[in-house]
Design an enzyme around this catalytic site. Structure first.
Site, PDB file in Angstrom:
ATOM      1  N   HIS A 295      -8.749   2.593  -5.252  1.00 27.72           N
ATOM      2  CA  HIS A 295      -7.678   1.901  -4.527  1.00 27.72           C
ATOM      3  C   HIS A 295      -6.349   2.323  -5.137  1.00 27.72           C
ATOM      4  CE1 HIS A 295      -5.032  -1.282  -3.132  1.00 27.72           C
ATOM      5  NE2 HIS A 295      -5.983  -1.754  -2.356  1.00 27.72           N
ATOM      6  N   HIS A 338      -5.590  -7.613 -11.833  1.00 31.90           N
ATOM      7  CA  HIS A 338      -4.318  -7.019 -12.248  1.00 31.90           C
ATOM      8  C   HIS A 338      -3.508  -7.999 -13.083  1.00 31.90           C
ATOM      9  CE1 HIS A 338      -0.380  -4.837 -10.836  1.00 31.90           C
ATOM     10  NE2 HIS A 338      -0.825  -4.361 -11.983  1.00 31.90           N
ATOM     11  N   GLU A 344       5.281 -10.823  -8.383  1.00 37.86           N
ATOM     12  CA  GLU A 344       4.836 -10.584  -7.015  1.00 37.86           C
ATOM     13  C   GLU A 344       4.860 -11.880  -6.209  1.00 37.86           C
ATOM     14  OE1 GLU A 344       0.976  -8.824  -7.078  1.00 37.86           O
ATOM     15  OE2 GLU A 344       1.469  -7.391  -8.662  1.00 37.86           O
ATOM     16  N   HIS A 369       2.715 -14.580  -8.200  1.00 34.45           N
ATOM     17  CA  HIS A 369       2.079 -14.163  -9.445  1.00 34.45           C
ATOM     18  C   HIS A 369       3.183 -13.574 -10.310  1.00 34.45           C
ATOM     19  CE1 HIS A 369      -1.603 -13.621  -6.655  1.00 34.45           C
ATOM     20  NE2 HIS A 369      -1.558 -14.851  -7.136  1.00 34.45           N
ATOM     21  N   HIS A 375      -4.288 -11.911 -11.774  1.00 31.82           N
ATOM     22  CA  HIS A 375      -4.617 -12.214 -10.382  1.00 31.82           C
ATOM     23  C   HIS A 375      -5.515 -11.120  -9.837  1.00 31.82           C
ATOM     24  CE1 HIS A 375      -1.018  -9.651 -10.330  1.00 31.82           C
ATOM     25  NE2 HIS A 375      -1.439  -9.203  -9.162  1.00 31.82           N
TER      26      HIS A 375
END
Length: 465
Positions: A295, A338, A344, A369, A375
């Protein structure tokens, strides 16, 4: 066909291009030829300059526009402070709750009794307006059109992300019609009025105090993809000439002030320059992704960025998660777990988000976050994505999520933390506490890792008993 499918038609025409030099006139001959400020401008107009940067900012970043208008903007009575607790949008550390926890909000309520101006609520922010550093994050919800009034922010640029309802926006430069799955940027100082042609409106705003938004650099991607400059639309000149009273509201240092003037603030007959509002259809975003494995970083979904003084680090990025194909082999396809040196803030325009199959992240809701807040996918998403057959699949076909990302630590306002009554108290418990252990290696405790023989390693050199 490329682009979003809208239920309503956009009634306006536009000029095309991001960071382009535009020139437009509503009356033929209203733009002076070969100079900016003639002794007598055409048609008895006044010349007025609007500066979005200092005069001596490098040309590549300089933003200036010349107006040719019926009455200069300076013609108004003194501004007066608006005494309303809802209009406290101050952005300083002392006004924020700094919290390391993951935060998520239920969908924010509609309020049909107010206009866009009356429905603004500050959720979070960072930095200091007075030094032009940082950003503010807002929710707007309204059901009434602004009539005989205008608003502008002296504090920063508004990036507006509609979630519900069309926005019919009148600006000094002309009109923009903005629907959910489009965005609009109204730069600092530009006066605007928002009407609600399709009913109640609701959405999100990022106010940028530092500089202005740019397109991200493409690097090895090349010269095309992501948000292409040709797809941004700026208004053409349109004016009104009335003698009615108008109330003009000014957002200044996080507070609201108002004044009365006996002429329309939207009397610009012609303009030219590089400082103007613009809109963009998120359906035209040319998404890049992995065609092999893993990803990629979500930075490949950046639509607009506001860089800091450190290359590659943004005061604010606007990132979207649009419909896209997933084809990676032998890959956990949702976003990975992460901890980020960036903050974020996420919102959902419609549909669902692929990293939250367990629910709770809903359209018109949000999450935050903060810096280094751990998260990632919730437990149900992890379970499904770890065992699903990896065929090519298209995701988010009826969905679009977005993220405001910042290098700054984001604080919550009283309204964002408590008064809105939308914070989900069990976000962490529902999302990540149900995660299970799948580890198949030997079970070790701290005692198993202690060195032997007064600190000397054992025979195999690894210090394990």
């Amino acid at each position: 066909m490329v682009g979003s499918k809208f239920e309503t038609r956009d009634p306006y025409s536009y000029q095309i291009g991001f960071n382009s030099y535009h020139a437009t006139e509503a009356v033929k001959g209203a733009l002076p030829i070969g100079q900016n400020s003639p002794q007598k401008p055409p048609h008895g107009l006044y010349a007025e300059k609007l500066s979005g940067t200092s005069f001596t900012t490098p040309r590549s970043e300089n933003k200036q526009t010349w107006f040719y208008r019926i009455i200069p903007a300076a013609s108004h009575s003194n501004f007066k402070f608006e005494h309303n607790e809802n209009y406290n949008f101050k952005s300083r550390a002392a006004n924020f709750h700094m919290i390391p926890n993951q935060i998520r909000w239920e969908p924010f309520d509609l309020d049909n009794s107010v206009t866009f101006r009356g429905g603004l609520r500050m959720v979070a922010g960072a930095g200091d307006i007075t030094t032009k550093t940082g950003l503010g994050i807002y929710i707007y919800a309204a059901g009434k059109s602004m009539e005989n009034e205008a608003m502008y922010s002296a504090d920063g640029d508004f990036l507006i992300v509609p979630q519900l309802g069309d926005l019919d926006i009148q600006t000094e430069m002309g009109y923009l019609y903005v629907r959910p799955q489009e965005i609009v940027v109204i730069p600092r100082g530009i006066r605007f009025c928002i009407k609600c042609p399709s009913g109640p409106i609701r959405g999100y705003i990022l106010e940028l105090y530092t500089g202005h938004f740019n397109l991200p650099e493409l690097g090895p991607i090349g010269s095309n993809c992501l948000a292409n400059a040709r797809d941004f639309e700026a208004p053409v000149a349109a004016y009104e000439d009335t003698d009615e009273d108008y109330t003009v509201y000014c957002k200044f240092d996080g507070q609201l002030f108002s004044t009365i003037q006996n002429h329309s603030p939207f009397d610009v007959v012609a303009w030219h320059g590089t400082y103007y509002p613009y809109k963009y259809d998120l359906g035209k975003f040319n998404t890049i992704g992995s065609v092999s494995f893993d990803h990629p970083d979500p930075s490949i979904y950046t639509v607009l960025t506001a860089p800091s003084d450190h290359p590659g680090t943004a005061i604010a990025d606007f990132v979207i998660f649009p419909p896209r194909w997933l084809v990676q082999e032998d890959t956990f396809r949702p976003p990975w777990y992460h901890r980020n040196t960036m903050s974020e803030f996420m919102g959902l325009i419609s549909g669902s988000y692929d990293a939250k199959e367990g629910g709770g992240f809903l359209p018109a809701g949000a999450s935050l976050h903060n810096i280094m807040a751990a998260h990632g996918p919730d437990a149900l998403t992890h379970e499904q994505a770890s065992s699903v057959e990896l065929n090519p699949m298209k995701i988010s076909t009826a969905s679009i999520a977005f993220m405001f990302e910042s290098c700054m630590m984001i604080g919550l306002t009283d309204w964002g933390l408590e008064e809105c009554r939308k914070v989900q108290k069990t976000y962490n418990k529902d999302s990540w506490l149900p995660l299970k252990k799948y580890f198949t290696g030997p079970k070790l405790g701290r005692a198993d890792l202690l060195p032997l023989n007064n600190g000397k390693e054992n025979g195999n050199g690894n210090g394990i008993r």
